[in-house]
Design a protein around this motif. Sequence first.
Motif, PDB file in Angstrom:
ATOM      1  N   ASP A 145       0.926  -0.888  -0.219  1.00 50.66           N
ATOM      2  CA  ASP A 145      -0.585  -0.353  -0.456  1.00 50.66           C
ATOM      3  C   ASP A 145       0.796   1.111  -0.164  1.00 50.66           C
ATOM      4  OD1 ASP A 145      -2.268   1.926   0.174  1.00 50.66           O
ATOM      5  OD2 ASP A 145      -2.503   1.675   2.467  1.00 50.66           O
ATOM      6  N   THR A 146       1.184   2.182  -1.211  1.00 51.03           N
ATOM      7  CA  THR A 146       1.988   3.058  -1.113  1.00 51.03           C
ATOM      8  C   THR A 146       1.189   4.235  -0.603  1.00 51.03           C
ATOM      9  OG1 THR A 146       0.543   2.835  -3.645  1.00 51.03           O
ATOM     10  CG2 THR A 146       2.859   1.772  -3.437  1.00 51.03           C
ATOM     11  N   THR A 147      -0.340   4.361  -0.245  1.00 51.01           N
ATOM     12  CA  THR A 147      -0.304   5.638   0.447  1.00 51.01           C
ATOM     13  C   THR A 147      -0.722   5.724   1.358  1.00 51.01           C
ATOM     14  OG1 THR A 147      -2.304   4.341   0.912  1.00 51.01           O
ATOM     15  CG2 THR A 147      -2.685   5.791  -1.277  1.00 51.01           C
ATOM     16  N   SER A 148      -0.358   4.294   2.589  1.00 47.34           N
ATOM     17  CA  SER A 148      -0.131   4.365   3.830  1.00 47.34           C
ATOM     18  C   SER A 148       1.038   5.106   4.177  1.00 47.34           C
ATOM     19  CB  SER A 148      -0.498   3.568   4.706  1.00 47.34           C
ATOM     20  OG  SER A 148       0.696   2.570   4.253  1.00 47.34           O
ATOM     21  N   PRO A 149       1.319   5.921   5.210  1.00 47.80           N
ATOM     22  CA  PRO A 149       3.191   6.752   5.725  1.00 47.80           C
ATOM     23  C   PRO A 149       3.494   6.053   5.997  1.00 47.80           C
ATOM     24  CG  PRO A 149       0.891   7.744   6.946  1.00 47.80           C
ATOM     25  CD  PRO A 149       0.285   6.767   6.033  1.00 47.80           C
ATOM     26  N   SER A 150       5.131   6.450   5.244  1.00 44.54           N
ATOM     27  CA  SER A 150       6.116   4.823   6.424  1.00 44.54           C
ATOM     28  C   SER A 150       6.281   6.091   7.446  1.00 44.54           C
ATOM     29  CB  SER A 150       7.583   5.344   5.650  1.00 44.54           C
ATOM     30  OG  SER A 150       7.771   6.788   5.856  1.00 44.54           O
ATOM     31  N   VAL A 151       7.261   4.688   8.316  1.00 48.91           N
ATOM     32  CA  VAL A 151       6.889   4.987  10.167  1.00 48.91           C
ATOM     33  C   VAL A 151       7.915   6.027  10.197  1.00 48.91           C
ATOM     34  CG1 VAL A 151       8.115   3.739  11.579  1.00 48.91           C
ATOM     35  CG2 VAL A 151       6.156   2.813  10.849  1.00 48.91           C
ATOM     36  N   GLU A 152       9.123   6.058   8.945  1.00 48.46           N
ATOM     37  CA  GLU A 152       9.762   7.267   9.463  1.00 48.46           C
ATOM     38  C   GLU A 152       9.233   8.626   9.101  1.00 48.46           C
ATOM     39  OE1 GLU A 152      13.283   9.518  10.054  1.00 48.46           O
ATOM     40  OE2 GLU A 152      13.080   7.213  10.317  1.00 48.46           O
ATOM     41  N   SER A 153       7.976   8.305   8.387  1.00 45.19           N
ATOM     42  CA  SER A 153       7.637   9.972   7.990  1.00 45.19           C
ATOM     43  C   SER A 153       6.605  10.439   9.335  1.00 45.19           C
ATOM     44  CB  SER A 153       6.373  10.277   6.909  1.00 45.19           C
ATOM     45  OG  SER A 153       5.776   9.293   6.884  1.00 45.19           O
ATOM     46  N   ILE A 154       6.185   9.060   9.355  1.00 41.53           N
ATOM     47  CA  ILE A 154       5.301   9.560  11.099  1.00 41.53           C
ATOM     48  C   ILE A 154       6.383   9.752  12.052  1.00 41.53           C
ATOM     49  CG2 ILE A 154       3.643   8.065  12.698  1.00 41.53           C
ATOM     50  CD1 ILE A 154       2.896   6.397  10.391  1.00 41.53           C
ATOM     51  N   ARG A 155       7.560   9.078  12.367  1.00 39.40           N
ATOM     52  CA  ARG A 155       8.531   9.796  12.852  1.00 39.40           C
ATOM     53  C   ARG A 155       8.115  11.147  13.619  1.00 39.40           C
ATOM     54  NH1 ARG A 155      11.799   5.984  12.890  1.00 39.40           N
ATOM     55  NH2 ARG A 155      11.416   4.703  14.778  1.00 39.40           N
TER      56      ARG A 155
END
Length: 110
Positions: free
Chosen positions: A3-13
């Motif tokens: 799923d390329t629409t969900s943000p990565s953990v790094e972007s959430i961090r």
Amino acid sequence: MTDTTSPSVESIRKALLGYRVLAWTTGIWLIALCYEMVMKYVYGVEGLNWIAVVHGWVYFIYLLFTANLAVKVRWPIAKTIGVLLAGTIPLVGIVVEQVQTKEIKDRFGL
């Protein structure tokens, strides 16, 4: 397929870090604004009006960073509005930041 629409953990961090910094900064400037109001209306001290301007700009940036985090972690609109408004009450924004940080860290394994 991923799923390329969900943000990565790094972007959430990164979004969480920005939110945390701005929540604390907004809280500190809000306390300074309360000090300015007491000095102005209780003691008649003028010349501290710049504190209100700085707090206003810091709060605006807080709104942007909080909205960015809300989109990335998919908060419901009511929760987003609640967190945004928390920055308007002295110390509440800091308490809410602590609660939300713990919840996001647990939820995303940060």
